[in-house]
Design an enzyme around this catalytic site. Sequence first.
Site, short mmCIF file in Angstrom:
data_model
loop_
_atom_site.label_atom_id
_atom_site.label_comp_id
_atom_site.label_asym_id
_atom_site.label_seq_id
_atom_site.Cartn_x
_atom_site.Cartn_y
_atom_site.Cartn_z
CB CYS A 128 -0.95 -0.06 1.30
SG CYS A 128 -2.15 1.28 1.23
CB CYS A 129 3.97 2.26 1.87
SG CYS A 129 3.21 2.78 3.54
CB CYS A 209 -2.67 7.02 5.91
SG CYS A 209 -1.67 7.18 4.52
CB CYS A 212 -1.24 3.43 9.09
SG CYS A 212 -1.79 2.20 7.42
CB CYS A 235 5.92 5.43 4.45
SG CYS A 235 7.03 6.61 4.17
FE1 SF4 Z 1 -1.45 2.69 2.97
FE2 SF4 Z 1 -1.16 3.18 5.54
FE3 SF4 Z 1 0.83 3.24 3.98
FE4 SF4 Z 1 -0.87 5.21 4.09
S1 SF4 Z 1 0.62 4.67 5.58
S2 SF4 Z 1 -0.10 4.37 2.17
S3 SF4 Z 1 -2.91 3.93 4.21
S4 SF4 Z 1 -0.27 1.26 4.41
#
Ligand code: SF4
Length: 243
Positions: A128-129, A209, A212, A235
Amino acid sequence: MNAHASRASLRPAGALPTAAELDHALRDAAPRDVIATALKIVGREQLAVVSSFGTESAALLKVMADVDPAIPVVFLDTGWLFEETLAYRDTLIEKLGLRDVRSIKPLDETLSREDPERDLWFSDPDACCRIRKVEPLARALKPFSAWINGRKRFQGGARAAIPVVEEDGERLKFNPFANIARDDIVAIFKSANLPPHPLVASGYLSVGCMPCTSRTSADEDARAGRWRGRPKTECGIHSVKAP
Ligand code: SF4
């Protein structure tokens, strides 16, 4: 210190000094001097500040704005940010007179393909990051030969030993706050009358985010609320080299 004089003696005229040379020259320099040196070396068109507009971001942006408010600022709008962070971005643009803030989003096609249900943060936060932060940042940094960020050694973990200047692939990466203490951040906020991030009053000492980020208690490190309950602490934008 006279960082420019130090650099001038290091390399032939016209050549960029290396990260190691700059780090040596700027080891004890004030944050303002680190930013001014970066600007002088690569020029405004080639220099970007990367900011999350998080709880401490205003301090770096204030120092940057005092040097040159038109330095491009890259802001990664991941699609999962708090509304308060987006509002804080706009507040700081106004307050500091920032002239070139670029809000960068992930590609729609990437999100549709890799995170159609918006649950990747739960099943694979590193992926996701990667699609929401690392890849968009790599794209955003393509026009630049150097970037500035706000990491501090006092944040601990992987940040405890960061240099003031380091290599990041083909780019120089400047960490003007590497040496400063938390009290220095507080002092910058106070002397410039900077507004706090709206979520600080609710107990968030570090804000990323929404899925998280959690509140921290008084006895916890400020970043303890990030990816709580998982081994993840970063991240990835500071470990993956931008192409
Ligand atoms: Fe995804 Fe969480 Fe990374 Fe944001 S902090 S990009 S929601 S995994």
